[in-house]
Write an enzyme that holds these catalytic residues in place. Structure first.
Site, PDB file in Angstrom:
ATOM      1  N   PRO A   1       1.456  -1.210   0.344  1.00  0.00           N
ATOM      2  CA  PRO A   1      -0.107  -0.232  -0.053  1.00  0.00           C
ATOM      3  C   PRO A   1       1.164   1.434   0.146  1.00  0.00           C
ATOM      4  O   PRO A   1       2.731   1.022   0.433  1.00  0.00           O
ATOM      5  CB  PRO A   1      -0.858   0.085   0.698  1.00  0.00           C
ATOM      6  N   GLU A   2       0.162   2.024  -0.450  1.00  0.00           N
ATOM      7  CA  GLU A   2       1.015   3.317  -0.768  1.00  0.00           C
ATOM      8  C   GLU A   2       0.004   4.338   0.056  1.00  0.00           C
ATOM      9  O   GLU A   2      -0.552   4.327   0.889  1.00  0.00           O
ATOM     10  CB  GLU A   2       1.101   4.372  -1.585  1.00  0.00           C
TER      11      GLU A   2
ATOM     12  N   LYS B   1       3.779   6.353   6.215  1.00  0.00           N
ATOM     13  CA  LYS B   1       3.052   5.415   6.606  1.00  0.00           C
ATOM     14  C   LYS B   1       2.498   4.246   7.649  1.00  0.00           C
ATOM     15  O   LYS B   1       2.447   3.038   7.898  1.00  0.00           O
ATOM     16  CB  LYS B   1       3.596   4.572   5.558  1.00  0.00           C
TER      17      LYS B   1
ATOM     18  N   HIS C   1      -2.608 -16.248   9.260  1.00  0.00           N
ATOM     19  CA  HIS C   1      -1.745 -15.402   9.148  1.00  0.00           C
ATOM     20  C   HIS C   1      -2.390 -13.914  10.652  1.00  0.00           C
ATOM     21  O   HIS C   1      -1.749 -13.574  10.074  1.00  0.00           O
ATOM     22  CB  HIS C   1      -1.184 -15.170   8.456  1.00  0.00           C
TER      23      HIS C   1
ATOM     24  N   ARG D   1       3.518 -11.798   4.632  1.00  0.00           N
ATOM     25  CA  ARG D   1       4.762 -12.696   4.080  1.00  0.00           C
ATOM     26  C   ARG D   1       5.740 -11.550   5.808  1.00  0.00           C
ATOM     27  O   ARG D   1       7.090 -11.787   6.008  1.00  0.00           O
ATOM     28  CB  ARG D   1       5.532 -11.116   3.016  1.00  0.00           C
TER      29      ARG D   1
ATOM     30  N   ARG E   1      12.689  -2.080 -10.095  1.00  0.00           N
ATOM     31  CA  ARG E   1      10.964  -1.149  -9.505  1.00  0.00           C
ATOM     32  C   ARG E   1      11.326  -0.539 -11.366  1.00  0.00           C
ATOM     33  O   ARG E   1      11.987  -0.244 -11.987  1.00  0.00           O
ATOM     34  CB  ARG E   1      11.251   0.155  -8.768  1.00  0.00           C
TER      35      ARG E   1
END
Ligand SMILES: [Zn+2]
Length: 277
Positions: free
Chosen positions: A2-3, A59, A93, A112, A266
């Site tokens: 997510p940004e 973030k 998870h 992860r 990227r």
């Protein structure tokens, strides 16, 4: 991953669900998530706390409590918050569970396991590693044009690389860095220090606009805390992207084919005509 605009929506969704709730108990099954706290120490510190608000710095998600501590969380790659009723099954998870006083549970799941959660004294928040280094919030007055000009003039890196450095310019990941440079009509591979003052102003405006628009446009695809996947890039985001993931497709401005170049894993997307220099 997510940004910033997506994290902003997670924050708003959490605020709607959590503000005014009390934490009855916590249960953490992944010790590295809350290290150096043990699961029992974490529970002792949190149980009985009232959640007074939810905000963010970059973030980092800040769950504010009525104690002298703030619960700081970072989703990293795959971290997600869920807000479940007491009879819903826990997803896979589910590493941290916060039992709330309305019989619901706030669940942090992270496939992860790169996510982090820490309990930070309020007075130490701005000095916390990771937060301390962050550049000013992009939508506040602290991120001024003179700040950006200064940062740009001192860097020999490409603009794309500089914009991804959260200690210099906060809030742009791979997607929104590409979109901001496209809006500003600036080539992503340009050396930062060679940017003219006029174009720096255009970039400054584009950074703010792209983040503001992403937050506004994506509000139609609100984060759903009650869905096991919590967040995914929905149609609203994809409609918004003008260069990102559009390799080979025509530029909306000039019709030239959008190009992509991969560097260090990227991808950079740009219009070879609109962003020639
Ligand atoms: Zn174009």
């Amino acid at each position: 991953m997510p940004e910033l605009p997506e994290v902003e929506h997670v924050v708003r969704a959490l605020r709607r669900s959590l503000a005014g709730r009390r934490i009855v108990a916590t249960q953490v099954t992944l010790s590295k998530l809350i290290a150096p706290f043990s699961s029992s120490a974490f529970n002792r510190k949190l149980k009985g706390s009232l959640i007074t608000g939810v905000s963010r710095r970059g973030k980092f998600i800040l769950i504010e409590l009525d104690t002298d501590r703030i619960l700081v969380a970072h989703l990293r790659m795959t971290g997600k918050f869920l807000y479940l009723s007491s009879d819903e099954d826990l997803p896979k998870h589910a590493h941290a569970i916060f039992y709330l006083d309305n019989d619901r549970r706030l669940v942090f799941r992270d496939q992860r396991q790169f996510g982090i959660m820490k309990l930070v004294p309020r007075s130490r928040l701005s000095k916390t590693k990771g937060i301390h280094e962050l550049a000013p919030e992009p939508l506040t007055d602290d991120f001024s044009l003179s700040y950006l000009r200064e940062i740009v003039s001192r860097s020999r890196r490409t603009l794309k690389t500089l914009l991804l450095d959260q200690t210099k310019v906060l809030g742009l990941g791979n997607i929104y860095a590409a979109e901001a440079l496209y809006r500003a009509r600036i080539n992503p591979f340009k050396i930062a220090a060679t940017l003219s003052s006029r174009r720096a102003a255009r970039l400054h405006q584009a950074i703010r606009d792209v983040l503001r628009d992403a937050i506004t446009d994506s509000s139609t695809s609100r984060i759903n805390l009650e869905h096991p996947n919590g967040f995914s890039y929905g149609e609203a985001f994809e409609r918004f992207w003008q260069v990102y993931e559009r390799e080979g497709e025509p530029c909306f401005e000039c019709g030239a084919r959008i190009r992509r170049m991969t560097h260090g894993g990227r991808s950079t997307y740009w219009c070879p005509r609109c962003q020639r220099k």
